[in-house]
Motif scaffolding. Sequence first.
Motif, mmCIF file in Angstrom:
data_model
loop_
_atom_site.group_PDB
_atom_site.id
_atom_site.type_symbol
_atom_site.label_atom_id
_atom_site.label_comp_id
_atom_site.label_asym_id
_atom_site.label_seq_id
_atom_site.Cartn_x
_atom_site.Cartn_y
_atom_site.Cartn_z
ATOM 1 N N HIS A 84 -7.295 1.885 -4.407
ATOM 2 C CA HIS A 84 -6.394 0.751 -4.381
ATOM 3 C C HIS A 84 -6.510 0.007 -5.702
ATOM 4 O O HIS A 84 -7.042 -1.091 -5.797
ATOM 5 N N HIS A 86 -5.575 -2.143 -8.796
ATOM 6 C CA HIS A 86 -4.698 -3.287 -9.028
ATOM 7 C C HIS A 86 -4.470 -3.413 -10.521
ATOM 8 O O HIS A 86 -5.377 -3.676 -11.278
ATOM 9 N N HIS A 134 0.071 -3.063 -6.279
ATOM 10 C CA HIS A 134 -0.873 -2.485 -5.326
ATOM 11 C C HIS A 134 -0.541 -1.010 -5.242
ATOM 12 O O HIS A 134 -0.798 -0.262 -6.152
ATOM 13 N N GLN A 175 -1.012 -2.010 3.315
ATOM 14 C CA GLN A 175 -2.342 -2.611 3.313
ATOM 15 C C GLN A 175 -2.347 -4.083 3.739
ATOM 16 O O GLN A 175 -3.307 -4.575 4.301
ATOM 17 N N HIS A 176 -1.251 -4.789 3.435
ATOM 18 C CA HIS A 176 -1.219 -6.223 3.726
ATOM 19 C C HIS A 176 -0.690 -6.553 5.104
ATOM 20 O O HIS A 176 -0.625 -7.712 5.481
HETATM 21 NI NI NI Z 1 -2.909 -4.795 -2.128
#
Ligand code: NI
Length: 406
Positions: A84, A86, A134, A175-176
């Motif tokens: 993941h 960023h 993301h 993911q969120h």
């Molecule tokens: Ni994320």
Amino acid sequence: MTVAALLDLGLNKENLLNYLKSLNLEGFDINIYRVYKSSISALKFDVILSGNSSKIIKEENLENSKINSSLKLKSVKKVHKHTHDHRNLFDIRKIIDDSNLTENPKKIAKGIFEIIAKAESKAHGISIEDVHFHEVGAVDSIVDIVATAVLIDELGIENIYFSPISEGYGTVKIQHGILPVPVPAVANIFSQNDLLMNLTDEEGEMITPTGAGIAAFLKAKDEMPKKFKIKRIGIGAGSKDFSRANILRVFEIEEVETTSTEVDEIYLLETNIDDSTGENLGFVFEELLNNGAKDVYYTPIYMKKNRPSYMLSVITDDLHKTKLEEIIYKNTTSIGIREQRIKRRVLNREKITIDTKYGKVNAKKIFIDESNYRIQPEFEDIKSICIKENLSFNDVYYRIISEINS
Ligand code: NI
Ligand SMILES: O=C([S-])c1cc(C(=O)S)c[n+]([C@@H]2O[C@H](COP(=O)(O)O)[C@@H](O)[C@H]2O)c1
């Protein structure tokens, strides 16, 4: 899906893989293989996030493809959960700038990321600089976008058209949390870039922000040429299975600029304006032409209350009509537009290039009937020659016409 479809056209795979290696991104493998989607043979391009090595390019044969594709997809999902990264737009621009890509693909890739960043910034209510990608910042999206840019550049085409892009309904888990389909970033990309969406009755996400960003950047025109030859076809496979074939088709087409003798249906929009300034009227004229109007013209008229005024007339097709009406309302004082659906018949024509004293000049071969035609050199080419050679329009125009007729 885009990369797979472009590769399936027959573009240079080795060249692409070399450019991807030059990105200096660690930890991905690429798998290119054939699969069946609703019994249609398509190419699949997978970016598999792995350990720390970036290589291994495998091609599976058609017989094994069904089993292979499902195994590959499982592994993509599993690894994705743990990866993941960023990155912000600045990091991504740097990765692209530091690669061996030539200028045009760099420009395309950065342009696509910028569109996605703008959409994400709106979705999350933060500035573009603060957008930390993301899923889209992960290696697989960088590879997808850069690969698309390299292949589009290699193709060297003039215009790209998209039919309305299909989307499903429902929700998608990221993911969120759980997001509605189309996901916010996709909806923003469509609204910010005038893309056309075709909502289907399929459940699930059909277009991701990466896909929408690619389409938004590459789209030059909405309206397909009416007549064309299909030179090559590429079919890219998606990962999911829907009741309709989850494929993206790319047609490399050659426009045949002949209009049929069938009657074409267009619209004539008209409005009488007695209280806009000359500046308003000049501005809206350009705006209409830049947004798909086939023709725009003014007619001086004399209106009620003894007012010298102008009638604005716009010729348009169905696709651009609403947008053009919005432009008129936004940029003039008009409070009503008349609309007529009209028929038109146009002469057959063909795009040609002629050799002249001044070099190659684009022209139209216009057929008056089956045995008679005339050749009309393109104004913009004549204008360029006049400027370059410091000659008058008549000098260049009549010289070219006499060369055509000799
Ligand atoms: Ni994320
Ligand atoms: O992680 C984030 S912030 C995220 C936001 C959004 C918005 O629409 S906002 C969507 N997604 C989903 O990520 C996956 C992967 O998309 P790619 O474009 O990277 O292929 C997809 O399901 C998006 O809907 C993530």
